[in-house]
Design an enzyme around this catalytic site. Sequence first.
Site, mmCIF file in Angstrom:
data_model
loop_
_atom_site.group_PDB
_atom_site.id
_atom_site.type_symbol
_atom_site.label_atom_id
_atom_site.label_comp_id
_atom_site.label_asym_id
_atom_site.label_seq_id
_atom_site.Cartn_x
_atom_site.Cartn_y
_atom_site.Cartn_z
ATOM 1 N N LYS A 278 0.846 -1.188 0.000
ATOM 2 C CA LYS A 278 0.000 0.000 0.000
ATOM 3 C C LYS A 278 0.887 1.245 0.000
ATOM 4 O O LYS A 278 1.830 1.354 0.781
ATOM 5 C CB LYS A 278 -0.911 -0.013 1.242
ATOM 6 C CG LYS A 278 -2.064 0.970 1.173
ATOM 7 C CD LYS A 278 -3.079 0.707 2.274
ATOM 8 C CE LYS A 278 -4.300 1.601 2.116
ATOM 9 N NZ LYS A 278 -5.332 1.341 3.139
ATOM 10 N N GLU A 362 -18.726 -4.393 11.857
ATOM 11 C CA GLU A 362 -19.546 -3.548 12.720
ATOM 12 C C GLU A 362 -20.609 -4.336 13.486
ATOM 13 O O GLU A 362 -20.923 -4.005 14.640
ATOM 14 C CB GLU A 362 -20.213 -2.444 11.893
ATOM 15 C CG GLU A 362 -19.255 -1.393 11.360
ATOM 16 C CD GLU A 362 -18.537 -1.803 10.088
ATOM 17 O OE1 GLU A 362 -17.715 -1.001 9.605
ATOM 18 O OE2 GLU A 362 -18.787 -2.914 9.587
ATOM 19 N N ARG A 390 -24.684 -0.826 9.022
ATOM 20 C CA ARG A 390 -24.551 -2.271 8.869
ATOM 21 C C ARG A 390 -24.922 -3.009 10.150
ATOM 22 O O ARG A 390 -25.143 -4.220 10.119
ATOM 23 C CB ARG A 390 -23.118 -2.623 8.470
ATOM 24 C CG ARG A 390 -22.738 -2.120 7.094
ATOM 25 C CD ARG A 390 -21.525 -2.858 6.548
ATOM 26 N NE ARG A 390 -20.288 -2.395 7.135
ATOM 27 C CZ ARG A 390 -19.367 -1.694 6.466
ATOM 28 N NH1 ARG A 390 -19.563 -1.382 5.213
ATOM 29 N NH2 ARG A 390 -18.260 -1.326 7.051
#
Length: 616
Positions: A278, A362, A390
């Site tokens: 990344k 979540e 969610r």
Amino acid sequence: MSSINSPMDVKKLDIGLMEKLASEIRGFLVEKVSKTGGHLASNLGIVEVTLALHKVFDTPRDKIVWDVGHQSYVHKILTGRRDKFDLLRQLYGISGFPKTKESPHDCFNTGHSSTSISAALGMARARDMKKEDYSVIAVIGDGALTGGMAFEALNDAGRSPNNLIVVLNDNEMSISKNVGGMSRYLSKIRTEPFYFKFKEEIEAILNKIPAIGKSASKALNRAKGTIKYMIMPGIIFEDLGFKYLGPINGHNISEMTDVFSRARLIKGPVFIHICTQKGKGYEFAEEKPHKFHGVAPFRIDTGELKAGSGYGYSDVFGSTLVELANKDQSIAAITASMTQGTGLEQFSKSFGSRFFDVGIAEQHAVTFAAGLSQNGLKPVVAIYSSFLQRAYDQILHDVALQNLHVVFAVDRAGIVGEDGETHQGLYDLSFLRHIPNMTILAPSDYFEMKSMLQYAVMVHRGPIAIRYPRGKGRERLAPEVEIHYGKGVRICEGGHLTIISAGTMTDTAITLSSLLKASGVECDVINARFIKPLDAKLIADSAKKTQRVVVIEDNTIIGGLGSAVLEMLSCCGIAAKTKLFAFPDIPVIHGSKGDLIKKYRLDTESLASEILKFMA
């Protein structure tokens, strides 16, 4: 790079030219995102993967579903949108996420995590039902793979005969550093890939032995499960039913094009494990990928933000929670792969045994918090408004129906801005307000933020949510008034109009009252503070006096503060003339916060104009 206007142009390039193009794309991304802001580190890491995908597959005929989608900038460059990057994430410019309305090469709108495999499997099954022939590829990160929905989809896809390719972009990061068992498992594969090379080499040797070679090779294949578990236990993807290929160097275009070409010919589900870095190619993003995950405009030569980030609501929340945790050992903090974003970095360092980053999960975060609460702790769950959606069922079923003391720190509430419709925090009031036992507060400034958090953690009992915006706020808007359950505050007094607001819109209401006063309209300005329950007496007394009520909020117009006020006035039998100002019942597009507020006429000048018509 200027000659690349479609995926067909990529197919004409040899590997050497593709590597040169990868370098040019990285320079382009750094230049453009330094001006507009956006998701930089994830896109720098997936350049070669995207090039290889477009070299082998044929979009829009073949379908590439990008999980979350913040890593689709390179895909957009290669599909004819390079010249639109000056307006990336700006009002009426291109989105930072895949959008079907932008291009036929974007086959599915994404913005939240862990959805790609489900969507891609649906597309693959629809393709087969219609007897069509094309490839469907889901590109998912290792962070998104921690989401429960991704596991549900893997479980379904693995038992399916449908051709489906899942590409795992494994960079050991989501927004924060990845956590949990899946992260450790992938790390083990990254560091111990010798099983796959060992198996291929042994098969090659055996096949060369006259007479017995092929039969011995078949015997090896029959025994591969035993060898696999001896050498590297738990090849989970193969056990789920996928053909596993990898791990593969995600910056080696030649290797990836070879693997993708093989994968498209394999029958059934295929899982390709690709390892990338990344932030690759820009030293500051390589060193601090979390900082450059979603970044504001910055200086290329130093990596520093052009405008200082300053001290925002998330920081106030984090520092206040540290203060409270120093006094109370029962306080625990939970987040879903958002340690830095939610302001919990200092808490995680100071109280490691009481801090829990559960990954992008979540639903688990909320029910886990319910378990902590049931056993006497004071859990504080910090999740962005758009991601808390969610966990709706868990908030209702596992927390609220048991009336458990769980504090929800609802970050990024209201208009978020450049990330667009998938990230706007405009729905939390509507989906939290109708949940039984739920209490909802909204601070208008930093002082109220601190006071409300202290009240929520130390005084209140039962589920309680504090919703606050992204970014900076005011230190203090009005004189100090202690927080009491269900009590609002009158900030200004007047006899012509009642203005009710909460949270950051209170600042707008105060400025608006000054504008209206210049036109002869004296206003009662009420800072509701508590959106549930409302201060019925304060609002009723004001409404009876003025007979005209205006509500201003940064929520969708359906089900928020305005709806609550109308319900209350109806229950009290007060027939005051009422007008609601909120965001409309449509997806709110991307753009700066200021531009969006003006577009939807929630700026003070537009509000003043509408209210004067209302008063006439």
